[in-house]
Design an enzyme around this catalytic site. Structure first.
Site, PDB file in Angstrom:
ATOM      1  N   SER A   1      -1.119  -4.320   3.541  1.00  0.00           N
ATOM      2  CA  SER A   1      -1.337  -5.759   3.728  1.00  0.00           C
ATOM      3  C   SER A   1      -0.533  -6.350   4.888  1.00  0.00           C
ATOM      4  O   SER A   1      -1.021  -7.235   5.591  1.00  0.00           O
ATOM      5  CB  SER A   1      -1.092  -6.524   2.431  1.00  0.00           C
ATOM      6  OG  SER A   1       0.093  -6.130   1.815  1.00  0.00           O
ATOM      7  N   CYS A  29      -7.373  -4.629  -3.245  1.00  0.00           N
ATOM      8  CA  CYS A  29      -6.036  -4.040  -3.105  1.00  0.00           C
ATOM      9  C   CYS A  29      -5.214  -4.787  -2.050  1.00  0.00           C
ATOM     10  O   CYS A  29      -4.810  -5.902  -2.302  1.00  0.00           O
ATOM     11  CB  CYS A  29      -6.146  -2.552  -2.830  1.00  0.00           C
ATOM     12  SG  CYS A  29      -4.675  -1.685  -3.352  1.00  0.00           S
ATOM     13  N   ARG A  58       3.207  -6.782  -5.112  1.00  0.00           N
ATOM     14  CA  ARG A  58       2.733  -5.583  -4.402  1.00  0.00           C
ATOM     15  C   ARG A  58       3.302  -4.313  -5.015  1.00  0.00           C
ATOM     16  O   ARG A  58       4.429  -4.286  -5.467  1.00  0.00           O
ATOM     17  CB  ARG A  58       3.171  -5.635  -2.933  1.00  0.00           C
ATOM     18  CG  ARG A  58       2.404  -6.635  -2.134  1.00  0.00           C
ATOM     19  CD  ARG A  58       2.959  -6.746  -0.729  1.00  0.00           C
ATOM     20  NE  ARG A  58       2.723  -5.546   0.065  1.00  0.00           N
ATOM     21  CZ  ARG A  58       3.110  -5.432   1.336  1.00  0.00           C
ATOM     22  NH1 ARG A  58       3.744  -6.405   1.921  1.00  0.00           N
ATOM     23  NH2 ARG A  58       2.847  -4.330   2.002  1.00  0.00           N
ATOM     24  N   HIS A  98     -10.090  -0.399  -6.320  1.00  0.00           N
ATOM     25  CA  HIS A  98     -10.942  -0.001  -5.181  1.00  0.00           C
ATOM     26  C   HIS A  98     -12.376   0.315  -5.601  1.00  0.00           C
ATOM     27  O   HIS A  98     -12.709   1.486  -5.792  1.00  0.00           O
ATOM     28  CB  HIS A  98     -10.355   1.249  -4.514  1.00  0.00           C
ATOM     29  CG  HIS A  98      -9.103   1.011  -3.762  1.00  0.00           C
ATOM     30  ND1 HIS A  98      -9.077   0.745  -2.409  1.00  0.00           N
ATOM     31  CD2 HIS A  98      -7.810   0.993  -4.169  1.00  0.00           C
ATOM     32  CE1 HIS A  98      -7.832   0.571  -2.011  1.00  0.00           C
ATOM     33  NE2 HIS A  98      -7.045   0.725  -3.057  1.00  0.00           N
ATOM     34  N   GLU A 145     -14.888   0.482  -3.831  1.00  0.00           N
ATOM     35  CA  GLU A 145     -15.577   1.239  -2.768  1.00  0.00           C
ATOM     36  C   GLU A 145     -15.350   2.740  -2.916  1.00  0.00           C
ATOM     37  O   GLU A 145     -15.998   3.530  -2.239  1.00  0.00           O
ATOM     38  CB  GLU A 145     -15.130   0.741  -1.387  1.00  0.00           C
ATOM     39  CG  GLU A 145     -13.762   1.214  -0.900  1.00  0.00           C
ATOM     40  CD  GLU A 145     -12.577   0.511  -1.562  1.00  0.00           C
ATOM     41  OE1 GLU A 145     -12.786  -0.255  -2.533  1.00  0.00           O
ATOM     42  OE2 GLU A 145     -11.442   0.757  -1.110  1.00  0.00           O
TER      43      GLU A 145
HETATM   44  N1  GLN Z   1       0.336  -1.204  -1.400  1.00  0.00           N
HETATM   45  C1  GLN Z   1      -0.495  -1.750  -0.376  1.00  0.00           C
HETATM   46  C2  GLN Z   1      -0.010  -3.128   0.055  1.00  0.00           C
HETATM   47  O1  GLN Z   1       0.661  -3.777  -0.675  1.00  0.00           O
HETATM   48  C3  GLN Z   1      -1.929  -1.851  -0.853  1.00  0.00           C
HETATM   49  C4  GLN Z   1      -2.462  -0.487  -1.163  1.00  0.00           C
HETATM   50  C5  GLN Z   1      -3.947  -0.358  -1.010  1.00  0.00           C
HETATM   51  O2  GLN Z   1      -4.619  -1.221  -0.455  1.00  0.00           O
HETATM   52  N2  GLN Z   1      -4.464   0.750  -1.485  1.00  0.00           N
HETATM   53  O3  GLN Z   1      -0.310  -3.544   1.129  1.00  0.00           O
END
Ligand code: GLN
Length: 196
Positions: free
Chosen positions: A54, A84, A115, A179, A181
């Site tokens: 992110s 996510c 997160r 996810h 996808e």
């Molecule tokens: N841990 C990641 C984050 O906080 C997200 C992980 C993911 O998108 N699979 O940015």
């Protein structure tokens, strides 16, 4: 219908593929495109913000000059789904980790997230999820997933895993800590497209 997948980092091809499959399953004409430029962004009917990292995605959205337009589109009612890392970016509050890394959030949803909430032991796992609006469990794939730690206003939790919120909806915006996808189940993508 034209589906845009934000394509600065992360799980882009998977979302493009699932979007095409979901459109086909719905019998709707359309296409899914990778969005990296403002003209592409302005041409889509709905938007997916993929998983990835992110902090990186946030910085690149600024760099590619997409950040403000995504916020404006969300506020204008364009359907948007974040998965996510995308879920983290949609939140108003990103918790300690987002603060420490100075991650700028899109802030389209009245929710707070944590997160990497599942810790190292459970970096990735699968679990069946009950999702409001779906009549049978959805295969939840979690990878270094965030949790939705709080919602307020018109933001509503629509799925939980062991009591913890993993999916929320605020009008036209959907956030998922998992996810869709990475499955063979197009129903969550269909939920998004049904809002168009
Ligand atoms: N841990 C990641 C984050 O906080 C997200 C992980 C993911 O998108 N699979 O940015």
């Amino acid at each position: 219908m034209k589906v845009g997948v934000i394509s600065v980092q992360g799980a882009v091809p998977e979302h493009l593929r699932m979007s095409e499959l979901a459109l086909e399953a719905m019998g709707r004409k359309g296409e899914a495109i990778a969005v990296r430029r403002i003209d592409d962004l302005r041409s889509v009917d709905c938007l997916i913000i993929p998983g990835g990292e992110s902090t990186t995605i946030s910085k690149l959205l600024r760099k590619f000059n997409l950040f403000a337009d995504i916020v404006a589109m969300g506020m204008d009612g364009v359907p948007i789904m974040g998965t996510c890392a995308g879920c983290v970016l949609l939140a108003k509050k990103g918790g300690d980790q987002a603060e420490r890394t100075g991650t700028e959030l899109l802030g389209l949803m009245d929710m707070s997230v944590d997160r990497n909430a599942f810790g190292r032991q459970r970096e990735s796992f699968e679990a069946p999820l009950e999702i409001e609006g779906l009549d049978s469990p959805f295969p939840g794939v979690f990878i270094r997933a965030p949790l939705i730690t709080g919602t307020w206003g018109s933001c509503k939790v629509v799925s939980r895993h062991q009591g913890e919120a993993v999916m929320a909806r605020q009008d036209n915006v959907l956030a998922l800590s998992f996810h869709p996808e990475l499955t063979n189940d197009t129903r969550v993508h269909q939920l998004l497209f049904s809002l168009v």
